[in-house]
Design a protein around this motif. Sequence first.
Motif, PDB file in Angstrom:
ATOM      1  N   GLU A 177      -9.708 -12.996   1.029  1.00  0.00           N
ATOM      2  CA  GLU A 177     -10.311 -11.743   1.407  1.00  0.00           C
ATOM      3  C   GLU A 177     -11.859 -11.705   1.897  1.00  0.00           C
ATOM      4  N   GLY A 195     -15.779  -7.151   1.439  1.00  0.00           N
ATOM      5  CA  GLY A 195     -15.409  -6.019   1.700  1.00  0.00           C
ATOM      6  C   GLY A 195     -14.144  -5.530   2.428  1.00  0.00           C
ATOM      7  N   ASN A 197     -10.975  -6.284   1.573  1.00  0.00           N
ATOM      8  CA  ASN A 197     -10.297  -5.600   0.697  1.00  0.00           C
ATOM      9  C   ASN A 197      -8.663  -5.602   1.342  1.00  0.00           C
ATOM     10  N   LYS A 220      -3.504  -2.407   1.583  1.00  0.00           N
ATOM     11  CA  LYS A 220      -4.043  -1.579   2.531  1.00  0.00           C
ATOM     12  C   LYS A 220      -3.675  -1.633   3.779  1.00  0.00           C
TER      13      LYS A 220
END
Length: 320
Positions: A177, A195, A197, A220
């Motif tokens: 990530e 960030g 994610n 996500k």
Amino acid sequence: MTHCKTVPIETTMTVTANEIKTIVAHDDSVMSLDFSHDGKWLVSGSLDKTIKVWQFKSGRLMYTLSGHKNWINRIALSPDKQWIVSGSGGVDDTARIWDAPQRKLKFKLKGHQTSVSAVVFSPSGQQIATGSWDKTIKIWDTETGQLIHTLTGHEDSVWALAYTSDGTKIISGSWDETIKIWDINTQRVLKTLKGQNGSIMAMALSSDDKRLVVGSGGTKNNIKIWQLDTGTIQHTLTGHQHTVMTVAFSPDGQLIASGSGGQGHNLKIWDVQTGALLQSPSVHSTAVMAVAFSPNSRYLTLSGDDKMIHIYQLSITHKQ
């Protein structure tokens, strides 16, 4: 469909995407596409272990390269059209450099411990970078096939790579990530961006080196546009229902194309400036694994699990 923290979402343009040609290309999923810089060639790599070189205008197959022992994850064509690099997995786990004019294997690059999941040429074409499930990035000399450097620092497999336009830095995206920016001369990490994610599957750098678009999986399934000079997220693009497998910037810097797993609405076209969703065709019943814009930004090609290459002609209208 799209969320942005900094500005209201409104489109600055409309895009029409008309499918003008479909090429029955391979015997298995088509995982990777790349254009020659003059737009005359389109190269495809497939799980059927082959690489195919197409004349783009006519859609005619020029030749097929065979030799990998297992699936091909990624391919790339050198800027001068002299070389093709391919990365494979399974029982193969090699990258290979092919002599494009001679239509034959030049070098087999051995060194990764497992699947080669990312390949990219430097802007000069003199180096190749490969990323692997073994968490490393390796830099190779194109002319000799010799290993130059091994970059270590990611905590999971490396799925995406990009050179900056001056050839001095490499950007990598990983299942850990994170995005890392490396200095090639010192082999050190200059910056780590956190960030995203989600596990990073796809990444593309804008032609001016200012923006990086990164696609993710996980819970996500989002896309983020990073501003590289500040290391901040400019836009977050949401709407894909499955893992984002591929992303691309149009060479003119106006559009982003993305593809994902699943069925229907798995191709999306976005406005780079605002992050607005412009098009989401519903015609693809199988996963989209690769997208590539033509050098003049007038065409978008995509491929995936249906074993075909789809060619769209794009028309942009700017709002007054």
